[in-house]
Design a protein around this motif. Sequence first.
Motif, PDB file in Angstrom:
ATOM      1  N   GLU A  22     -13.513  21.354  11.769  1.00 18.95           N
ATOM      2  CA  GLU A  22     -13.326  22.602  12.508  1.00 18.95           C
ATOM      3  C   GLU A  22     -12.280  22.381  13.603  1.00 18.95           C
ATOM      4  O   GLU A  22     -12.222  21.306  14.205  1.00 18.95           O
ATOM      5  N   PRO A  23     -11.446  23.397  13.889  1.00 16.29           N
ATOM      6  CA  PRO A  23     -10.432  23.267  14.935  1.00 16.29           C
ATOM      7  C   PRO A  23     -11.052  22.859  16.276  1.00 16.29           C
ATOM      8  O   PRO A  23     -12.077  23.395  16.692  1.00 16.29           O
ATOM      9  N   GLY A  24     -10.455  21.868  16.910  1.00 18.81           N
ATOM     10  CA  GLY A  24     -10.884  21.427  18.228  1.00 18.81           C
ATOM     11  C   GLY A  24     -12.086  20.496  18.228  1.00 18.81           C
ATOM     12  O   GLY A  24     -12.539  20.092  19.291  1.00 18.81           O
ATOM     13  N   GLU A  25     -12.623  20.158  17.076  1.00 16.76           N
ATOM     14  CA  GLU A  25     -13.770  19.256  16.997  1.00 16.76           C
ATOM     15  C   GLU A  25     -13.351  17.959  16.303  1.00 16.76           C
ATOM     16  O   GLU A  25     -12.562  17.985  15.366  1.00 16.76           O
ATOM     17  N   SER A  26     -13.898  16.830  16.768  1.00 18.97           N
ATOM     18  CA  SER A  26     -13.548  15.547  16.153  1.00 18.97           C
ATOM     19  C   SER A  26     -14.756  14.629  15.972  1.00 18.97           C
ATOM     20  O   SER A  26     -14.601  13.466  15.632  1.00 18.97           O
ATOM     21  N   TRP A  27     -15.969  15.121  16.201  1.00 17.49           N
ATOM     22  CA  TRP A  27     -17.143  14.269  16.083  1.00 17.49           C
ATOM     23  C   TRP A  27     -17.366  13.861  14.633  1.00 17.49           C
ATOM     24  O   TRP A  27     -16.932  14.530  13.704  1.00 17.49           O
ATOM     25  N   ARG A  28     -18.035  12.723  14.470  1.00 17.14           N
ATOM     26  CA  ARG A  28     -18.301  12.176  13.133  1.00 17.14           C
ATOM     27  C   ARG A  28     -19.814  12.059  12.922  1.00 17.14           C
ATOM     28  O   ARG A  28     -20.559  11.819  13.867  1.00 17.14           O
ATOM     29  N   TRP A  29     -20.228  12.195  11.682  1.00 16.35           N
ATOM     30  CA  TRP A  29     -21.636  12.106  11.303  1.00 16.35           C
ATOM     31  C   TRP A  29     -21.782  11.100  10.172  1.00 16.35           C
ATOM     32  O   TRP A  29     -21.001  11.111   9.225  1.00 16.35           O
ATOM     33  N   CYS A  30     -22.787  10.236  10.295  1.00 16.85           N
ATOM     34  CA  CYS A  30     -23.094   9.292   9.221  1.00 16.85           C
ATOM     35  C   CYS A  30     -24.353   9.788   8.514  1.00 16.85           C
ATOM     36  O   CYS A  30     -25.430   9.831   9.118  1.00 16.85           O
ATOM     37  N   TYR A  31     -24.204  10.181   7.269  1.00 17.83           N
ATOM     38  CA  TYR A  31     -25.339  10.662   6.491  1.00 17.83           C
ATOM     39  C   TYR A  31     -26.347   9.533   6.238  1.00 17.83           C
ATOM     40  O   TYR A  31     -27.554   9.766   6.228  1.00 17.83           O
ATOM     41  N   ALA A  32     -25.872   8.328   6.016  1.00 16.24           N
ATOM     42  CA  ALA A  32     -26.768   7.207   5.731  1.00 16.24           C
ATOM     43  C   ALA A  32     -27.661   6.887   6.926  1.00 16.24           C
ATOM     44  O   ALA A  32     -28.845   6.590   6.767  1.00 16.24           O
ATOM     45  N   ASP A  33     -27.093   6.934   8.130  1.00 14.61           N
ATOM     46  CA  ASP A  33     -27.846   6.623   9.343  1.00 14.61           C
ATOM     47  C   ASP A  33     -28.484   7.866   9.966  1.00 14.61           C
ATOM     48  O   ASP A  33     -29.345   7.729  10.835  1.00 14.61           O
ATOM     49  N   GLY A  34     -28.025   9.049   9.564  1.00 14.68           N
ATOM     50  CA  GLY A  34     -28.559  10.273  10.134  1.00 14.68           C
ATOM     51  C   GLY A  34     -28.236  10.447  11.598  1.00 14.68           C
ATOM     52  O   GLY A  34     -29.070  10.907  12.375  1.00 14.68           O
ATOM     53  N   SER A  35     -26.997  10.062  11.971  1.00 18.45           N
ATOM     54  CA  SER A  35     -26.648  10.148  13.390  1.00 18.45           C
ATOM     55  C   SER A  35     -25.149  10.377  13.601  1.00 18.45           C
ATOM     56  O   SER A  35     -24.339  10.113  12.721  1.00 18.45           O
ATOM     57  N   ILE A  36     -24.835  10.867  14.787  1.00 18.74           N
ATOM     58  CA  ILE A  36     -23.446  11.005  15.199  1.00 18.74           C
ATOM     59  C   ILE A  36     -22.921   9.607  15.491  1.00 18.74           C
ATOM     60  O   ILE A  36     -23.599   8.802  16.127  1.00 18.74           O
ATOM     61  N   VAL A  37     -21.717   9.324  15.034  1.00 17.87           N
ATOM     62  CA  VAL A  37     -21.121   7.995  15.234  1.00 17.87           C
ATOM     63  C   VAL A  37     -19.757   8.126  15.879  1.00 17.87           C
ATOM     64  O   VAL A  37     -19.111   9.114  15.794  1.00 17.87           O
TER      65      VAL A  37
END
Length: 86
Positions: free
Chosen positions: A71-86
Amino acid sequence: MSECPHIAELPRSEPAPRGETCGACLAVGGHPVQLRLCLVCGQVGCCDSSPYQHATRHFKETGHAVMRSFEPGESWRWCYADGSIV
């Protein structure tokens, strides 16, 4: 945010997006919500708020664990394996 072992497995350069929106949603006439970019292969998928949850489906089919917001202006990452923001 936490560090996860899947970050080290990512390509050094972020892959080019395979599209501008969730191609799987377009194929079935769906409306994608909150896009995600696979940081392994560049697949663009919709999030779990979308009816089809293509980003999660991509993880389950490929094992590509880490995605980032597309999404524009967003850069967060998600790990599906760990179930958390990385």
